[in-house]
Write an enzyme that holds these catalytic residues in place. Sequence first.
Site, PDB file in Angstrom:
ATOM      1  N   ASP A  67       0.843  -0.799   0.305  1.00 60.82           N
ATOM      2  CA  ASP A  67      -0.687  -0.282   0.055  1.00 60.82           C
ATOM      3  C   ASP A  67       0.615   1.002  -0.065  1.00 60.82           C
ATOM      4  O   ASP A  67       1.581   1.346   0.708  1.00 60.82           O
ATOM      5  CB  ASP A  67      -0.862   0.086   1.265  1.00 60.82           C
ATOM      6  N   TYR A  69       1.744   4.792   1.648  1.00 68.11           N
ATOM      7  CA  TYR A  69       1.484   5.401   3.048  1.00 68.11           C
ATOM      8  C   TYR A  69       1.148   6.174   2.816  1.00 68.11           C
ATOM      9  O   TYR A  69       0.096   6.137   2.372  1.00 68.11           O
ATOM     10  CB  TYR A  69       2.834   6.083   3.785  1.00 68.11           C
ATOM     11  N   PHE A  80       7.653   2.335  -0.991  1.00 66.35           N
ATOM     12  CA  PHE A  80       8.863   2.606   0.060  1.00 66.35           C
ATOM     13  C   PHE A  80       9.237   3.735   0.336  1.00 66.35           C
ATOM     14  O   PHE A  80       9.926   4.387   1.001  1.00 66.35           O
ATOM     15  CB  PHE A  80       9.700   1.574   0.250  1.00 66.35           C
ATOM     16  N   HIS A 189      10.017  -9.053   4.510  1.00 65.77           N
ATOM     17  CA  HIS A 189       9.817  -7.766   4.603  1.00 65.77           C
ATOM     18  C   HIS A 189      11.132  -6.665   5.501  1.00 65.77           C
ATOM     19  O   HIS A 189      10.817  -7.243   6.727  1.00 65.77           O
ATOM     20  CB  HIS A 189       8.161  -7.205   5.302  1.00 65.77           C
TER      21      HIS A 189
END
Length: 222
Positions: A67, A69, A80, A189
């Site tokens: 998704d 942020y 990211f 992750h």
Amino acid sequence: MAIEVKIDPTWKSRLGDEFEKPYFQELTAFVKQEYLAHTIFPPGKEIFRAFDCCDFDAIKVVIIGQDPYHGPGQANGLCFSVRNGIRFPPSLLNIFKEILNDLGKPIPQNGDLERWAKQGVLLLNATLTVRTAEAGSHQKKGWETFTDAVIKKISDEKKNVVFILWGAYAQKKGEIIDHSKHFVLMSAHPSPFSADRGFFGGKHFSKTNEYLKSKGLKEIEW
């Protein structure tokens, strides 16, 4: 507000049919209503920024996120990545720490990863929009179908692309990648909840560059 699909011509020629499909029409209607009724990230003009910063012909690396942020001022259309001047979210900080450990490059001041995108790194979230403070709020509305089509198009039409899949979600999404034509890197992750379980020490950044160099391609300045 409407989704204006202003997208780099190298992408539009390949994804134009996707924009005409019923699911995308429904997605457009949903996202349009969401922008009218709620605070949505990223800003509308940045929904397709990952594609505008990295045209199809230039792709050397694909990093798959989940998704955008969902905090104020963070999301900028690249997975990211955050706007310059915004405090690094924990996952991004861990990415920079791994680059420091892997390549010896100091942690940068700027968290906007456009500098990677301009070198051929497609920073693709599976879902391209989200409501403020509501992680996952735009999942299962059609974005995943669209980004699956993007990944398949890259896998089918290109070769020697490095796909970087961090975490179970990205790895499941990457199942459509043809491993015989591309180099696929997988680990935990970079989230603080999982980074110690294989993300740190994975050396994905040096491994990517070694692979690109072996194919006669210019390495990424991470």
